[in-house]
Enzyme design. Structure first.
Site, PDB file in Angstrom:
ATOM      1  N   ASP A  80      49.271  12.936  44.859  1.00  0.00           N
ATOM      2  CA  ASP A  80      48.041  12.936  44.084  1.00  0.00           C
ATOM      3  C   ASP A  80      47.138  11.782  44.500  1.00  0.00           C
ATOM      4  O   ASP A  80      47.380  10.630  44.137  1.00  0.00           O
ATOM      5  CB  ASP A  80      48.370  12.837  42.600  1.00  0.00           C
ATOM      6  CG  ASP A  80      47.163  13.087  41.706  1.00  0.00           C
ATOM      7  OD1 ASP A  80      46.054  13.237  42.243  1.00  0.00           O
ATOM      8  OD2 ASP A  80      47.334  13.128  40.471  1.00  0.00           O
ATOM      9  N   ASP A 292      40.302  14.905  45.578  1.00  0.00           N
ATOM     10  CA  ASP A 292      41.514  14.781  44.768  1.00  0.00           C
ATOM     11  C   ASP A 292      42.532  15.845  45.162  1.00  0.00           C
ATOM     12  O   ASP A 292      42.329  17.035  44.906  1.00  0.00           O
ATOM     13  CB  ASP A 292      41.133  14.925  43.290  1.00  0.00           C
ATOM     14  CG  ASP A 292      42.306  14.691  42.347  1.00  0.00           C
ATOM     15  OD1 ASP A 292      43.399  14.370  42.824  1.00  0.00           O
ATOM     16  OD2 ASP A 292      42.115  14.827  41.130  1.00  0.00           O
TER      17      ASP A 292
END
Length: 439
Positions: A80, A292
């Protein structure tokens, strides 16, 4: 489009250490270190999300397998780039038992190198986390609390242990040892952890002193590539866009995210009439654009989304009937939806591409990546497919977020040394093959 549950295998290759500037002979390059990184479908509730993340019922996350502790325990973590603190769901004792949280992936009591972080440590005073760590008065141990999209919270202890990345020397890293229970992934393999890769002081990138990393996410069951370290590849001409950082701290600007400047959007080659002020952060910092890997789809703030929706509907009107239901929005954010006869794919090749324009680079979303089939949703004999751009105002989000679904077959490089993000369209299986020939 391909099914959302991808089984793409990605390889992690760590570059050689930089040569010394002394007069000694250059050291031979170290062999790359590899381990698998996969795209896996994870149900809602399986992984906690910060408030800036939408919890999808059919979320696809990029997962990597690591070994943590001594002796090493195999764990599965989500890669992430939008989060800082790595965390693992911890079992309380030396052995998995009925009292352990469901899906627990790490047993701290079984690791000789596990250590709790005391309140007085520098790590416990980090200001990069969404909520500052706190101190447990009784144990004098540092505690962390994370907030999730559904309003619930998860508490745990800040700890350190050794992380093994391939056959590299183990790295001692701080992480959250969480005590809350989460569901396991649908294939029976627990995905109970997250590898934080943003620019914060407690991220895995910062603790490993990694100044450049990159990846290519495959849209098929072919090998893709993730590189930690330098990736100057002669067959891969990257276009770079600078990371954006305001001169002064702003309350709604995430300063440790990979933020870039969105300059415009085109649909089928037509520029959308969006004022530059709509695409830039405002005086509070709201409105930044973040790359992201921990979010599946892409979100645009309301004004930009409305312009995209209107133009996409206009250009696709001869191709697809729109869902005529003002009350329907998939996952409460995706309301540009179409009816497609059940059992047939949408005419992906004829859909207008959506291009996101940055200074020095652009990202084009076309074909199968434009529409997503809503599971279980039907209108008569038709299935429902929605545009993979969501309305951030409906979540709500205060930023533009570019998810990993739109990063497929795109080489994405995060260059912290020069403060830039590199983009290059490439077939991931081809890139993987060429890298294999070079190694």
């Amino acid at each position: 489009m391909p099914p959302p549950l991808l089984a793409c295998l990605l390889l992690l290759l760590v570059s050689a250490r930089p040569w010394s500037v002394a007069a000694e002979a250059p050291r031979p390059a170290a062999r790359p270190r590899v381990f698998p990184l996969r795209a896996r479908q994870v149900p809602a509730g399986a992984l906690p999300r910060r408030p800036s993340k939408l919890r999808f019922h059919h979320n696809v996350s990029l997962t990597v397998s690591l070994a943590v502790g001594t002796p090493p325990q195999n764990v599965t973590m989500v890669l992430d780039t939008g989060s800082e603190l790595s965390w693992l769901l911890c079992a309380p004792g030396r052995r998995a038992n009925a009292s352990a949280p469901r899906g627990a992936s790490f047993r701290p009591g079984a690791s000789r190198t596990f250590a709790a972080v005391p309140c007085g440590s520098a790590q416990c005073s980090s200001r990069d986390l969404p909520a500052p760590p706190s101190c447990d008065g009784a144990s004098r141990q540092c505690r962390v609390s994370l907030s999730y999209a559904d309003g619930s919270t998860s508490d745990g202890a800040l700890a350190t242990d050794v992380f093994a990345v391939g056959d590299a020397p183990p790295l001692r890293s701080a992480f959250g040892c969480m005590s809350s229970a989460y569901d396991s992934s649908p294939d029976g393999v627990a995905t109970a952890g997250l590898l934080g890769m943003n620019r914060g002081t407690l991220s895995f990138v910062s603790q490993a002193s990694t100044r450049r990393f990159s990846y290519c996410i495959s849209d098929r069951d072919d090998a893709g590539v993730l590189l930690l370290g330098h990736s100057d590849l002669p067959f891969l001409p990257l276009n770079y866009t600078p990371m954006y950082q305001p001169a002064l701290p702003l309350p709604y600007f995430d300063r440790v995210a990979y933020s870039v400047q969105l300059l415009g959007i085109r649909v089928g080659g037509k520029p959308l009439p969006i004022p530059a002020s709509v695409l830039a952060p405002d005086h509070t910092g709201a409105g930044q654009t973040m790359v992201d890997s921990g979010t599946q789809f892409t979100f645009l703030l309301g004004d930009a989304y409305s312009a995209l929706k209107a133009e996409f509907l206009r250009q696709t009107k001869p191709l697809l009937p729109a869902v005529d239901d003002p009350n329907f929005a998939f996952e409460q954010a995706f309301d540009t939806c179409f009816r497609v006869p059940e059992g047939r794919p949408p005419p992906s090749a004829r859909l207008p591409a959506v291009s996101l324009l940055f200074k020095g680079a652009e990202m084009s979303v076309a074909g199968d990546r434009l529409l997503y089939k809503v599971p279980g949703e039907r209108r008569g004999g038709d299935g429902v497919w929605c545009l993979t751009f969501g309305n951030a105002d409906m979540v709500p989000l205060t930023a533009y977020v570019i998810g990993h679904h739109h990063q497929m077959n795109l080489w994405v490089e995060y260059d912290l040394e020069r403060g830039r993000v590199g983009l290059a369209p490439v077939k991931c299986d081809v890139a993987s093959e060429r890298l294999g020939l070079m190694l």
